[in-house]
Design a protein around this motif. Structure first.
Motif, PDB file in Angstrom:
ATOM      1  N   VAL A  17       0.836  -1.200   0.000  1.00  0.00           N
ATOM      2  CA  VAL A  17       0.000   0.000   0.000  1.00  0.00           C
ATOM      3  C   VAL A  17       0.870   1.249   0.000  1.00  0.00           C
ATOM      4  O   VAL A  17       0.590   2.220  -0.712  1.00  0.00           O
ATOM      5  CB  VAL A  17      -0.959   0.004   1.213  1.00  0.00           C
ATOM      6  CG1 VAL A  17      -1.633   1.372   1.364  1.00  0.00           C
ATOM      7  CG2 VAL A  17      -2.025  -1.067   1.042  1.00  0.00           C
ATOM      8  N   TYR A  21       0.672   3.963  -2.923  1.00  0.00           N
ATOM      9  CA  TYR A  21       0.350   5.342  -2.529  1.00  0.00           C
ATOM     10  C   TYR A  21       1.416   6.303  -3.057  1.00  0.00           C
ATOM     11  O   TYR A  21       1.097   7.332  -3.688  1.00  0.00           O
ATOM     12  CB  TYR A  21       0.258   5.434  -1.001  1.00  0.00           C
ATOM     13  CG  TYR A  21       0.340   6.844  -0.460  1.00  0.00           C
ATOM     14  CD1 TYR A  21      -0.782   7.673  -0.432  1.00  0.00           C
ATOM     15  CD2 TYR A  21       1.547   7.364   0.016  1.00  0.00           C
ATOM     16  CE1 TYR A  21      -0.703   8.971   0.054  1.00  0.00           C
ATOM     17  CE2 TYR A  21       1.630   8.663   0.513  1.00  0.00           C
ATOM     18  CZ  TYR A  21       0.507   9.454   0.524  1.00  0.00           C
ATOM     19  OH  TYR A  21       0.590  10.749   1.002  1.00  0.00           O
ATOM     20  N   LEU A 348      -4.230  -1.179  -5.804  1.00  0.00           N
ATOM     21  CA  LEU A 348      -4.453  -0.550  -4.495  1.00  0.00           C
ATOM     22  C   LEU A 348      -5.783  -0.987  -3.903  1.00  0.00           C
ATOM     23  O   LEU A 348      -5.870  -1.331  -2.710  1.00  0.00           O
ATOM     24  CB  LEU A 348      -4.403   0.973  -4.637  1.00  0.00           C
ATOM     25  CG  LEU A 348      -4.663   1.778  -3.357  1.00  0.00           C
ATOM     26  CD1 LEU A 348      -3.598   1.474  -2.306  1.00  0.00           C
ATOM     27  CD2 LEU A 348      -4.706   3.275  -3.667  1.00  0.00           C
ATOM     28  N   ILE A 352      -6.326  -3.122  -0.471  1.00  0.00           N
ATOM     29  CA  ILE A 352      -7.112  -2.605   0.651  1.00  0.00           C
ATOM     30  C   ILE A 352      -8.185  -3.609   1.055  1.00  0.00           C
ATOM     31  O   ILE A 352      -8.436  -3.837   2.247  1.00  0.00           O
ATOM     32  CB  ILE A 352      -7.738  -1.241   0.293  1.00  0.00           C
ATOM     33  CG1 ILE A 352      -6.649  -0.180   0.132  1.00  0.00           C
ATOM     34  CG2 ILE A 352      -8.726  -0.805   1.371  1.00  0.00           C
ATOM     35  CD1 ILE A 352      -7.151   1.160  -0.364  1.00  0.00           C
ATOM     36  N   ALA A 368     -11.687  -0.020   6.639  1.00  0.00           N
ATOM     37  CA  ALA A 368     -10.902  -0.320   5.434  1.00  0.00           C
ATOM     38  C   ALA A 368     -11.799  -0.418   4.205  1.00  0.00           C
ATOM     39  O   ALA A 368     -11.453   0.075   3.120  1.00  0.00           O
ATOM     40  CB  ALA A 368     -10.118  -1.610   5.636  1.00  0.00           C
ATOM     41  N   VAL A 371     -12.566   3.020   3.033  1.00  0.00           N
ATOM     42  CA  VAL A 371     -11.476   3.613   2.251  1.00  0.00           C
ATOM     43  C   VAL A 371     -11.545   3.111   0.806  1.00  0.00           C
ATOM     44  O   VAL A 371     -11.445   3.898  -0.151  1.00  0.00           O
ATOM     45  CB  VAL A 371     -10.104   3.271   2.872  1.00  0.00           C
ATOM     46  CG1 VAL A 371      -8.969   3.780   1.986  1.00  0.00           C
ATOM     47  CG2 VAL A 371      -9.985   3.862   4.272  1.00  0.00           C
ATOM     48  N   ILE A 375     -12.350   5.517  -2.577  1.00  0.00           N
ATOM     49  CA  ILE A 375     -11.395   5.584  -3.692  1.00  0.00           C
ATOM     50  C   ILE A 375     -12.044   5.082  -4.976  1.00  0.00           C
ATOM     51  O   ILE A 375     -11.897   5.694  -6.044  1.00  0.00           O
ATOM     52  CB  ILE A 375     -10.125   4.776  -3.354  1.00  0.00           C
ATOM     53  CG1 ILE A 375      -9.354   5.447  -2.225  1.00  0.00           C
ATOM     54  CG2 ILE A 375      -9.231   4.643  -4.591  1.00  0.00           C
ATOM     55  CD1 ILE A 375      -8.145   4.667  -1.739  1.00  0.00           C
ATOM     56  N   PHE A 410      -7.122  11.933   1.545  1.00  0.00           N
ATOM     57  CA  PHE A 410      -6.834  10.566   1.107  1.00  0.00           C
ATOM     58  C   PHE A 410      -5.610  10.003   1.826  1.00  0.00           C
ATOM     59  O   PHE A 410      -5.564   8.803   2.132  1.00  0.00           O
ATOM     60  CB  PHE A 410      -6.640  10.510  -0.409  1.00  0.00           C
ATOM     61  CG  PHE A 410      -7.929  10.467  -1.175  1.00  0.00           C
ATOM     62  CD1 PHE A 410      -8.735   9.330  -1.145  1.00  0.00           C
ATOM     63  CD2 PHE A 410      -8.362  11.554  -1.904  1.00  0.00           C
ATOM     64  CE1 PHE A 410      -9.926   9.288  -1.826  1.00  0.00           C
ATOM     65  CE2 PHE A 410      -9.559  11.518  -2.596  1.00  0.00           C
ATOM     66  CZ  PHE A 410     -10.351  10.383  -2.555  1.00  0.00           C
ATOM     67  N   THR A 411      -4.634  10.856   2.107  1.00  0.00           N
ATOM     68  CA  THR A 411      -3.468  10.398   2.864  1.00  0.00           C
ATOM     69  C   THR A 411      -3.873   9.962   4.261  1.00  0.00           C
ATOM     70  O   THR A 411      -3.476   8.891   4.742  1.00  0.00           O
ATOM     71  CB  THR A 411      -2.406  11.516   2.947  1.00  0.00           C
ATOM     72  OG1 THR A 411      -1.958  11.851   1.621  1.00  0.00           O
ATOM     73  CG2 THR A 411      -1.213  11.074   3.779  1.00  0.00           C
ATOM     74  N   ILE A 414      -5.850   6.635   4.214  1.00  0.00           N
ATOM     75  CA  ILE A 414      -5.003   5.461   3.997  1.00  0.00           C
ATOM     76  C   ILE A 414      -4.142   5.167   5.215  1.00  0.00           C
ATOM     77  O   ILE A 414      -4.013   4.008   5.646  1.00  0.00           O
ATOM     78  CB  ILE A 414      -4.136   5.667   2.737  1.00  0.00           C
ATOM     79  CG1 ILE A 414      -5.029   5.584   1.483  1.00  0.00           C
ATOM     80  CG2 ILE A 414      -3.014   4.623   2.667  1.00  0.00           C
ATOM     81  CD1 ILE A 414      -4.333   5.974   0.203  1.00  0.00           C
ATOM     82  N   LEU A 418      -3.734   1.934   7.683  1.00  0.00           N
ATOM     83  CA  LEU A 418      -2.464   1.246   7.922  1.00  0.00           C
ATOM     84  C   LEU A 418      -2.182   1.117   9.419  1.00  0.00           C
ATOM     85  O   LEU A 418      -1.659   0.099   9.882  1.00  0.00           O
ATOM     86  CB  LEU A 418      -1.329   1.987   7.223  1.00  0.00           C
ATOM     87  CG  LEU A 418      -1.345   1.964   5.691  1.00  0.00           C
ATOM     88  CD1 LEU A 418      -0.202   2.804   5.129  1.00  0.00           C
ATOM     89  CD2 LEU A 418      -1.249   0.537   5.169  1.00  0.00           C
TER      90      LEU A 418
END
Length: 429
Positions: A17, A21, A348, A352, A368, A371, A375, A410-411, A414, A418
């Motif tokens: 990931v 990313y 990706l 995920i 998750a 997310v 996306i 988005f950061t 993600i 994680l």
């Protein structure tokens, strides 16, 4: 820092990931640069003085990495404990926009703090995802009950309704992605079938004369009644159900859709839908989509080469760094490059989903999947928008389109995932 400390700091991080990313963000920076760079530009000066979008995007990535580091160093229990508080905070920000927000390109969805422009609708996706995960993972929540399903739907639809009031319909639609999460957690599939059937009915009402549709529905209903005549003799309820479906579909296409397109939707929204359906011939209304498709088509199979695209570099394509960033990729790298680029997103998304399924915590799994759904929704609508399969509604390409609010959101989405994944050995419902 010794080796043992370094191992502990990075222990549990999902490197696939992280790699995907990083690759998408770098490709986004290169694409924004390709769309903006002109011969004779002093690149270093533009970066130092933040004169160009690629320079500002590089700065936002730096800010995003600082946020990612803070998230990574935070105990995962923090996100479960503060989920509802963050959701309330997100709603407050959305309401503030209605009162003191700033108009940007016809959308009243921005807050200005000092010299910083911020779009709360982006950040609230994160808050909603956390709140939905918190609710669905609660021991008191029985998602087989109607009440629980209505509460979950309200969590997604309340921020969407406020965002619609900000004239930001595109981002509001993204909140529908949370229903995919609910489907994974037990929402009946029939509801998704009904939703897709509604979309088909709307498209049919726009493409086919309503009187012809009425005749088609009547013929289909008559055939259904004929082939089910034995069951109907045993149960009049079946006949009533068939007639009710016929009546609803007929009323929907003959009255509801025309009313919505003349009394509810705004003129520019109607024009965008008509452009998508090929019913709008005004060159001004179709300009964005036409130029987008020309740019992508001109790339051919292999593309014109990096920094050699003409449609994007000579400003034929509007919003080249944001909504239509995919045009730059399509023109410079062609069909082959576009497929490889989209392959990164597919990889990706699958990674995920893999992470979601290995979670021991309901909260982490739901988050998750949220997310992945967000996306996917952004990706599907943005790409469809640039090739004329969806109306132009201003949805950015995740991690690639220019925009500080989008990149940071988005950061954070993600990296919270994680962090939760790294702590999956801690069993939390």
């Amino acid at each position: 820092m010794n080796d043992r400390q370094q191992i502990k700091l990075t222990q549990g991080i999902d490197w696939p990931v992280m790699g995907l990313y990083t690759a998408l963000v770098i490709l986004g920076l290169l694409s924004i640069f390709a769309a903006e760079h002109r011969e004779g530009d002093n690149v270093w000066q533009n970066i130092v003085h933040l004169n160009k979008n690629y320079a500002r995007q590089l700065m936002w990535w730096g800010v995003s990495l600082v946020l990612a580091t803070i998230i990574w160093l935070t105990d995962s229990k923090f996100f479960t404990a503060t989920a509802n508080l963050l959701y309330a905070f997100g709603l407050v920000l959305l309401l503030l926009v209605l009162g003191i927000g700033k108009d940007v390109k016809g959308s009243h969805s921005w807050l200005v703090i000092g010299g910083f422009q911020f779009q709360p609708a982006e950040f609230t996706k994160l808050c909603t995802n956390l709140a939905l995960a918190k609710y669905l993972s609660s021991l008191e929540t029985d998602f087989t009950k109607l009440r629980a399903r209505l509460i979950a739907a309200a969590l997604a639809l309340i921020p969407a309704a406020i965002i619609i009031l900000q004239d930001e319909t595109g981002l509001a639609l993204v909140y529908l992605s949370f229903f995919l999460v609910m489907y994974r957690e037990g929402l009946p599939g029939i509801l998704l079938v009904i939703a897709f059937s509604g979309i088909i009915l709307v498209l049919s009402a726009l493409l086919v004369d309503k009187n012809i549709l009425f005749i088609i529905f009547s013929v289909i209903t008559a055939l259904v009644i004929y082939f089910n005549r034995r069951e109907i003799r045993r149960s009049r309820a079946r006949l009533l159900l068939i007639l009710a479906v016929w009546g609803f579909c007929s009323a929907f296409v003959m009255f509801v859709v025309p009313f919505a397109f003349t009394k509810v939707l705004k003129d520019y929204q109607v024009r965008r839908i008509e452009v998508m359906l090929g019913k709008e011939n005004d060159p001004k209304a179709t300009y964005n989509t036409r130029q987008s498709m020309i740019a992508i088509g001109s790339g051919g199979f292999w593309g014109k080469g990096y920094l050699k695209g003409t449609q994007t570099r000579f400003d034929f394509v509007p919003e080249q760094s944001t909504d239509f960033i995919f045009c730059t990729i399509g023109e410079d790298f062609g069909f082959a490059g576009s497929v490889l680029f989209l392959g990164l997103y597919v990889a990706l998304l699958f990674r995920i989903i893999f992470i979601a399924e290995r979670q021991r915590s309901t909260f982490s799994r739901v988050y998750a999947y949220g997310v992945a759904s967000i996306i996917f929704f952004h990706l599907a609508i943005n790409i469809s928008m640039t090739i004329g399969l969806a109306p132009v509604i201003g949805i950015p390409l995740p991690l690639v389109s220019y925009g500080g609010s989008s990149l940071m959101t988005f950061t954070m989405l993600i990296f919270i995932m994680l962090r939760l994944d790294a702590d999956r050995q801690m069993v939390l419902r």
